[in-house]
Design a protein around this motif. Structure first.
Motif, mmCIF file in Angstrom:
data_model
loop_
_atom_site.group_PDB
_atom_site.id
_atom_site.type_symbol
_atom_site.label_atom_id
_atom_site.label_comp_id
_atom_site.label_asym_id
_atom_site.label_seq_id
_atom_site.Cartn_x
_atom_site.Cartn_y
_atom_site.Cartn_z
ATOM 1 N N LEU A 114 0.770 -1.286 0.000
ATOM 2 C CA LEU A 114 0.020 0.056 0.035
ATOM 3 C C LEU A 114 0.872 1.263 0.160
ATOM 4 O O LEU A 114 1.804 1.291 0.605
ATOM 5 N N PHE A 115 0.617 1.933 -0.858
ATOM 6 C CA PHE A 115 1.328 3.487 -0.882
ATOM 7 C C PHE A 115 0.402 4.556 -0.689
ATOM 8 O O PHE A 115 -0.957 4.726 -0.783
ATOM 9 N N ARG A 116 1.096 5.595 -0.148
ATOM 10 C CA ARG A 116 0.408 6.973 0.204
ATOM 11 C C ARG A 116 0.597 7.818 -1.305
ATOM 12 O O ARG A 116 -0.429 8.952 -1.256
ATOM 13 N N THR A 117 0.862 7.493 -2.300
ATOM 14 C CA THR A 117 0.812 8.113 -3.546
ATOM 15 C C THR A 117 -0.114 7.474 -4.622
ATOM 16 O O THR A 117 -0.591 6.521 -4.318
ATOM 17 N N ARG A 118 -0.623 8.103 -5.493
ATOM 18 C CA ARG A 118 -1.456 7.730 -6.477
ATOM 19 C C ARG A 118 -0.934 6.899 -7.431
ATOM 20 O O ARG A 118 -1.765 6.253 -8.144
ATOM 21 N N ASP A 119 0.363 6.559 -7.516
ATOM 22 C CA ASP A 119 1.092 5.909 -8.628
ATOM 23 C C ASP A 119 1.951 4.702 -8.067
ATOM 24 O O ASP A 119 2.838 4.554 -9.008
ATOM 25 N N CYS A 120 1.803 4.344 -6.818
ATOM 26 C CA CYS A 120 2.489 3.253 -6.263
ATOM 27 C C CYS A 120 3.892 3.514 -6.329
ATOM 28 O O CYS A 120 4.799 2.595 -6.330
ATOM 29 N N ARG A 121 4.223 4.684 -6.266
ATOM 30 C CA ARG A 121 5.803 4.904 -6.281
ATOM 31 C C ARG A 121 6.141 5.506 -4.938
ATOM 32 O O ARG A 121 5.408 5.834 -4.030
ATOM 33 N N GLY A 122 7.431 5.363 -4.650
ATOM 34 C CA GLY A 122 8.021 5.907 -3.438
ATOM 35 C C GLY A 122 8.479 4.702 -2.751
ATOM 36 O O GLY A 122 8.480 3.444 -2.882
ATOM 37 N N LYS A 123 9.632 4.932 -1.881
ATOM 38 C CA LYS A 123 10.440 3.836 -1.190
ATOM 39 C C LYS A 123 9.439 3.414 0.005
ATOM 40 O O LYS A 123 9.759 2.162 0.545
ATOM 41 N N GLU A 124 8.519 4.164 0.532
ATOM 42 C CA GLU A 124 8.003 3.776 1.767
ATOM 43 C C GLU A 124 6.654 3.066 1.244
ATOM 44 O O GLU A 124 5.692 4.018 0.595
ATOM 45 N N TYR A 125 6.222 1.896 1.811
ATOM 46 C CA TYR A 125 4.971 1.390 1.663
ATOM 47 C C TYR A 125 4.723 0.466 2.919
ATOM 48 O O TYR A 125 5.510 0.058 3.520
#
Length: 111
Positions: A75-86
């Protein structure tokens, strides 16, 4: 075995191989359901989403999720499943956001 029959068998085997390979690619789904609750306390259930790609959640964000599928989720806090944190949610489990944290906005399936 005649030459005609051997060619027919070889062609059938080749066709079967191509058909099986084609079916196991982009169309695979996560068997089961994923239910989530939005910040507005609306519950949404998705049945057997595609295994590949990024899946957007409700525009207002998600505060709670129940993974009743046979695959794990990120699960991501961004709309595009990007980022190091999930947030990792294993199969047959769930999670809720911590107080004062941002809601989840997208997910991808671990496969």
């Amino acid at each position: 075995m005649s030459v005609h029959r051997r060619l027919g068998t070889a062609a059938g085997a080749a066709l079967l191989t191509v058909a099986v390979a084609g079916c196991s690619g982009l169309g695979r789904t996560a068997v089961g359901t994923i239910s989530y609750e939005t910040e507005r306390e609306v519950v949404i259930t998705v049945t057997s989403p595609l295994v590949r790609g990024c899946h957007r959640l409700a525009p207002s964000g998600v505060t709670k999720i129940e993974n009743r599928s046979l695959v794990d989720l990120r699960l991501f806090r961004t709309r595009d499943c990007r980022g190091k944190e999930y947030t990792y949610v294993a199969t047959q489990s769930g999670d809720t956001i911590a107080p004062d944290s941002l809601p989840w906005r997208s997910y991808s399936i671990v496969h």
